[in-house]
Write an enzyme that holds these catalytic residues in place. Structure first.
Site, PDB file in Angstrom:
ATOM      1  N   VAL A 274      -5.155   4.458  -8.050  1.00 50.70           N
ATOM      2  CA  VAL A 274      -5.691   4.360  -9.410  1.00 50.70           C
ATOM      3  C   VAL A 274      -5.593   5.696 -10.136  1.00 50.70           C
ATOM      4  CG1 VAL A 274      -7.814   3.965 -10.724  1.00 50.70           C
ATOM      5  CG2 VAL A 274      -7.213   2.434  -8.834  1.00 50.70           C
ATOM      6  N   ASP A 275      -5.822   6.788  -9.428  1.00 50.75           N
ATOM      7  CA  ASP A 275      -5.805   8.110 -10.048  1.00 50.75           C
ATOM      8  C   ASP A 275      -4.444   8.415 -10.666  1.00 50.75           C
ATOM      9  OD1 ASP A 275      -7.764   9.933 -10.557  1.00 50.75           O
ATOM     10  OD2 ASP A 275      -7.471  11.107  -8.747  1.00 50.75           O
ATOM     11  N   ASP A 276      -3.386   8.299  -9.868  1.00 49.22           N
ATOM     12  CA  ASP A 276      -2.047   8.547 -10.403  1.00 49.22           C
ATOM     13  C   ASP A 276      -1.707   7.577 -11.518  1.00 49.22           C
ATOM     14  OD1 ASP A 276      -0.177  10.596  -8.853  1.00 49.22           O
ATOM     15  OD2 ASP A 276      -1.613   9.782  -7.429  1.00 49.22           O
TER      16      ASP A 276
END
Length: 643
Positions: free
Chosen positions: A384-386
């Site tokens: 999710v972060d990327d």
């Protein structure tokens, strides 16, 4: 410098300093882009990566002189004066890291009576010897008979058959732990011992009795319960049903091979690749087998060779993360949205979107794919972060094929929203990966092994939703509520993937304000007061990784370029552009910058596992200061292209 009429020196304004520093930093970053469009800085961890690489190659019989000499040179250069090796730059000596480094240097030919080795061995004995090291260290030693296998926690391969609803099934573990544990069940089943080229008696407090008496916690405690579970598993090993054991080993081999990436690696991470190759070798795969050849070749790509002849082994590589952060930094610093460098980066990022299902779909079987991973090749574990940061980066580029961008971002937003946990927040790789049991296993003392929602990942997802004009939708509103409830009493936010409260606060404040929280909101003002309270005398900010275990370090440490960037990003989002704290921070960045546009940053400001595994992302020192300077000069959140 010029002089005034009364001979007092005239000082450049923070804005002037910022303009000059940002211009140099832009050029510095542009020069580091690969022709293919991506950026990647070195990813430095501790010397266990280098030590375990030598131990791995010794076990398989493929260790070579050139690699050994280079690794040993790197390991020696990072030894502290007291003979130890730390988990992060400037940190205290760590027992497990020191034991592994010592064993690797013995492989390289360093004599035990050499002064640097004698200091290390004496320190190890003073701190409990090998018996007090973590389980992973003792597994590496057991491979050579330097530690008894029967004194390690049991982890049977049959666990691969546990249904997904059953506690301690493999999908209860975070993806990084899952990729490691499955091959280690094979290794633990075989309990191999390669001929040891030397002994390590000097690392034991009592070589004749290296294993101290065990301590059994009360049965009513979690530790006591899991100790007894481990005892039961040991008993099961003696009576394991042979056909079931063989079937489990075959299933584990199939699971491992199915997750090998196109480049031969496993999840783009070095440790699972090493353990997977050992497991497959034990299962009978020849070194010339295509799976083994590809895996071994992939490990060579983790090596970073330096001009002095030393070699560092990266635990992972971060091109997607580095590229999207670089695009954001350059765009926020005023680089034209159709600049060739940004267009090349956008094209490369668009080609990296993951469009097939991976392990995340176990919990979200109906969710179409659409995320991005961290590495060059990792279709199994997008995060999710990327994904959030790539979307924010793509929206800062005026791409000629806007329809292609829109379609990619639409897929990514749908996937991100679908990856929420039940509480409305986001973990990095999986939804609802919150079981309390994996961390209780005696085997799992090597760091965080689950992936619960965190403030930093949730903030990045929220900021992306706000940029897509979806801040009023239920997913974003729940994220705002979760983040407000997660604020620490001092006004900061915990940082799971960066050190630590500075990282969390630097992520959350821009997201909350982007989602519509006013800068006068009490949560925002508390965060601003906290940032002001922990600013260093020199004007910068810094935080030591020990803040994960000792609250006295929260927000405290020597000033670093990346952490000063995070603090400034938070203050600028809170409307504090003209504040004394912001101007002092901008001035510190400008004065700490080198003529080539970069900054020094030996400190580890990234986090793999809180407390246990810190990271120095070598590009952080370039992208986050530039992002902060750009937002100071051009606005805290340059409006992305309208979706």
């Amino acid at each position: 410098m010029t002089a005034t009429t009364d001979s007092a020196p005239e000082t450049d304004s923070p804005a002037t300093l910022a303009e000059r520093a940002a211009s140099r930093a832009v050029q510095h970053l542009l020069e580091r882009q690969d022709d293919a469009g991506w950026w990647k800085g070195d990813l430095e961890t501790n010397v266990t990566m280098d030590a375990e690489d030598l131990l791995f190659r010794e076990f398989l019989g493929i260790r070579d002189e050139r690699g050994t000499v280079a690794a040993a040179r790197f390991i020696r250069a990072r030894q502290r004066a007291d003979g130890t090796w730390p988990v992060f730059h400037g940190g205290p000596g760590d027992l497990s890291v020191t034991v592994e480094a010592y064993a690797a240097l013995r492989l390289a030919g360093d004599a035990p009576d050499a002064p640097h080795m004698a200091r290390a061995a004496a320190w190890v004995r003073e701190h409990g010897g090998v018996a007090r090291t973590r389980v992973f260290t003792r597994i590496w030693l057991a491979l050579f008979g330097w530690w008894p296998w029967d004194q390690l926690p049991e982890i049977p391969p049959e666990m691969i058959f546990l249904p997904r609803w059953f506690p301690l099934n493999i999908y209860d573990f975070g993806c990084w732990a899952r990729q490691t544990i499955v091959p280690l069940t094979v290794v633990a089943a075989y309990r191999p011992v390669a001929p040891a080229p030397f002994g390590l008696d000097e690392l034991h407090r009592d070589p004749n009795r290296p294993v101290p008496p065990g301590h059994r916690a009360p049965l009513a405690s979690w530790d006591g319960a899991f100790q007894r579970i481990d005892g039961a598993l040991r008993g099961y090993r003696r009576v394991a049903i042979r056909p079931l054991r063989r079937a489990a080993l075959k299933a584990a081999a199939r699971w491992i091979i199915e997750r090998q990436e196109n480049d031969g690696a496993w999840g783009g991470i070095q440790p699972p690749a090493v353990y997977s190759l050992i497991a497959l070798r034990l299962l009978g795969y020849d070194l010339d087998h295509p799976v083994m050849r590809a895996g071994l070749a992939s490990l060579d790509r983790y090596a970073v060779w330096y001009p002095d002849g030393s070699r560092m082994v990266e635990a992972c590589q971060s091109p997607v993360w580095d590229t999207c952060l670089s695009v954001i930094a350059l765009a926020d610093a005023g680089v034209e949205r159709d600049h060739p460098a940004l267009l090349r980066a956008a094209d490369w990022l668009l080609g990296e979107q993951v469009t097939r299902t991976g392990d995340w779909s176990v919990r979200k079987p109906q969710l179409p794919p659409g995320g991005w991973a961290f590495e060059f090749h990792n279709d199994t574990y997008p995060d999710v972060d990327d994904t959030a940061e790539v979307c924010l980066a793509l929206r800062r580029v005026d791409h000629p094929d806007q329809r292609r961008v829109d379609e990619a971002v639409t897929r990514a937003v749908r996937w991100t929203v679908g990856m929420r946990s039940r509480d409305g927040a986001w973990g990095a790789f999986d939804a609802d990966n919150t079981s309390p049991f994996p961390n209780r296993l005696p085997f799992c003392d090597f760091g965080e092994v689950i992936d619960p929602p965190s403030a930093d990942v949730t903030a990045h997802a929220l900021e992306m939703l706000a940029a897509e004009r979806r801040a009023g939708e239920p997913a974003a509103r729940r994220a705002v509520s979760w983040l407000l409830a997660a604020q620490e009493t001092d006004g900061s936010w915990f940082g799971r993937w960066g050190v630590n409260y500075l990282y969390g606060t630097g992520a959350v404040l821009p997201a909350l304000v982007a989602a519509g929280i006013p800068t006068g909101h009490p949560a925002v003002r508390r965060a601003v007061r906290w940032l002001e309270s922990v600013q260093n005398e020199d004007g910068g900010w810094g935080e030591d990784p020990r803040s994960y275990t000792d609250g006295h370090w929260a927000g405290h440490g020597g000033s670093t370029a990346s952490q000063t960037g995070w603090a400034l990003m938070a203050l600028l989002a809170a409307g504090e552009r003209a504040s004394a704290a912001t101007e002092r921070g901008v001035t510190w960045l400008a004065e700490a910058q080198h003529e080539d546009g970069g900054w020094d940053e030996p400190q580890f400001t990234g986090t793999g596992f809180p407390r246990d595994f810190s990271i120095n992302y070598h590009l952080y020192r370039a992208v986050f200061p530039l992002t902060a300077l750009g937002r100071y000069l051009h606005g805290d959140r340059p409006a992305p292209r309208t979706p």
